[in-house]
Design a protein around this motif. Sequence first.
Motif, mmCIF file in Angstrom:
data_model
loop_
_atom_site.group_PDB
_atom_site.id
_atom_site.type_symbol
_atom_site.label_atom_id
_atom_site.label_comp_id
_atom_site.label_asym_id
_atom_site.label_seq_id
_atom_site.Cartn_x
_atom_site.Cartn_y
_atom_site.Cartn_z
ATOM 1 N N ASN A 197 19.953 70.417 14.987
ATOM 2 C CA ASN A 197 20.257 71.198 16.183
ATOM 3 C C ASN A 197 20.941 72.519 15.811
ATOM 4 N N ILE A 259 15.619 75.177 29.800
ATOM 5 C CA ILE A 259 16.251 74.802 28.529
ATOM 6 C C ILE A 259 17.114 73.572 28.772
ATOM 7 N N ARG A 260 17.008 72.585 27.893
ATOM 8 C CA ARG A 260 17.777 71.362 28.010
ATOM 9 C C ARG A 260 18.628 71.186 26.752
ATOM 10 N N PRO A 261 19.840 71.717 26.754
ATOM 11 C CA PRO A 261 20.712 71.536 25.586
ATOM 12 C C PRO A 261 20.898 70.062 25.273
ATOM 13 N N THR A 262 21.064 69.756 23.998
ATOM 14 C CA THR A 262 21.326 68.363 23.623
ATOM 15 C C THR A 262 22.785 68.002 23.862
ATOM 16 N N PHE A 322 27.005 75.463 23.088
ATOM 17 C CA PHE A 322 25.732 74.822 23.400
ATOM 18 C C PHE A 322 25.102 74.326 22.108
ATOM 19 N N TYR A 323 24.404 73.211 22.180
ATOM 20 C CA TYR A 323 23.631 72.679 21.056
ATOM 21 C C TYR A 323 22.183 72.570 21.527
ATOM 22 N N THR A 324 21.258 73.105 20.750
ATOM 23 C CA THR A 324 19.860 73.130 21.171
ATOM 24 C C THR A 324 18.946 72.538 20.103
ATOM 25 N N GLU A 325 17.789 72.077 20.554
ATOM 26 C CA GLU A 325 16.813 71.501 19.621
ATOM 27 C C GLU A 325 16.049 72.575 18.870
ATOM 28 N N ASP A 329 15.383 78.298 21.804
ATOM 29 C CA ASP A 329 16.272 78.034 22.933
ATOM 30 C C ASP A 329 17.648 78.669 22.698
ATOM 31 N N ALA A 330 18.135 78.592 21.486
ATOM 32 C CA ALA A 330 19.432 79.180 21.153
ATOM 33 C C ALA A 330 19.400 80.692 21.367
ATOM 34 N N ILE A 333 19.597 81.503 25.030
ATOM 35 C CA ILE A 333 20.937 81.324 25.577
ATOM 36 C C ILE A 333 21.801 82.545 25.276
#
Length: 378
Positions: A197, A259-262, A322-325, A329-330, A333
């Motif tokens: 991530n 976007i779906r952050p982890t 935020f943490y992203t896959e 996505d990052a 953001i």
Amino acid sequence: MAQALDQVDYDTLDAAKRRFIEAAKRTLTFASAYGTVPASGLGASANAFSFNLAPFIQAGAPELSLTLVPEGLGTADDTRPDDLSEEELRRFWWNIGIKIISCLTNDAATSGMQTLLLGLYLPSSTPETIFTPAFLDGFLDGVVEGCKRVGCVYLSGETPQLKTKMIPGRLDIAGSVFGVMPPGVAPIDSSRLDVGNTIVLVESSGPHENGFTPLRKLAESLPDGYRTKLPSGQEFWEAMNAASYLYTPLVQAVLGEGIRPTAIENITGHGWQKLMRSVKPLRYVIETMLPVPEIFTFVEGHLEGGAETMLSVFNYGAGFAFYTESQQDAERIVILAKEHQLTAVIAGKVEASLSREVVIEPLGVTLEGDSFGIARGV
């Protein structure tokens, strides 16, 4: 001889409550996308919010994901010089109004929740010294502005006089918020957080609501106390009191983009240890940092422990994560943050590890999970 009746100062309390109700009226339309509050219902023991379920039905959502977050401001409202002017007091209390909104709604935002309703609890023993014009004007204007930025309604509150429980001349500022996930969006619970991530850090304005115990202690040792000037010329109390950033609008924009952050974390008490809040044994490697606000470099120069201590106590310039896959996505953001007048940076990555730890490479500091006693997902 008969004893005079010792009773609650209802004249002062009722006058204050009327001001709070007037402030609440100014927020009634702020959550209109989710429901309404009839103005005629304010002032009751329980005020009603009519929840609009149509968007959830249209999205085919079989259930609502809700949250109720209680929180207190702590001692941030005690950190000021005794000689503030009326204008400075109003500005101080305006920022405190923003801070109570921040500590409540930013926590709710870590699960992706949109705060809808806010309740406040402000007990004191001497309301006649607390509910002054400077406090009521500044604090309530700050609360209303915070509700406007977040998109929530200040629905109710309580201002009890507790003569035997509170220090004279002081009050406690606490409350709770009710929030909901947007239609068709599952809560962000860190269950998808994993190796690989990407970590995005979003700037803070200063201490926000945490770390005020060591800051107050430091002020006591400074030659000019809270009036001590930082290198920029700003006074110490002003830097401490800076209005916190409210991250709910950014979170909702991120979710609105699909976007779906982890995981999402509000960096508050425990400082950057919060980056490893998940119970999973992972290493959070920070390769790029945001600029560190002046107040933190000033404090670091006056306290023992260096950067490691600062990172373990304060947000040190990074208020939200935020943490992203995906890297894509990052990057998105970071752009969305800029659109919300916030600076964000792709800060690092999540790696495999035998235990929880945060590695801040630019400073050569490692925060071990053994020293951090809370975990999400236990």
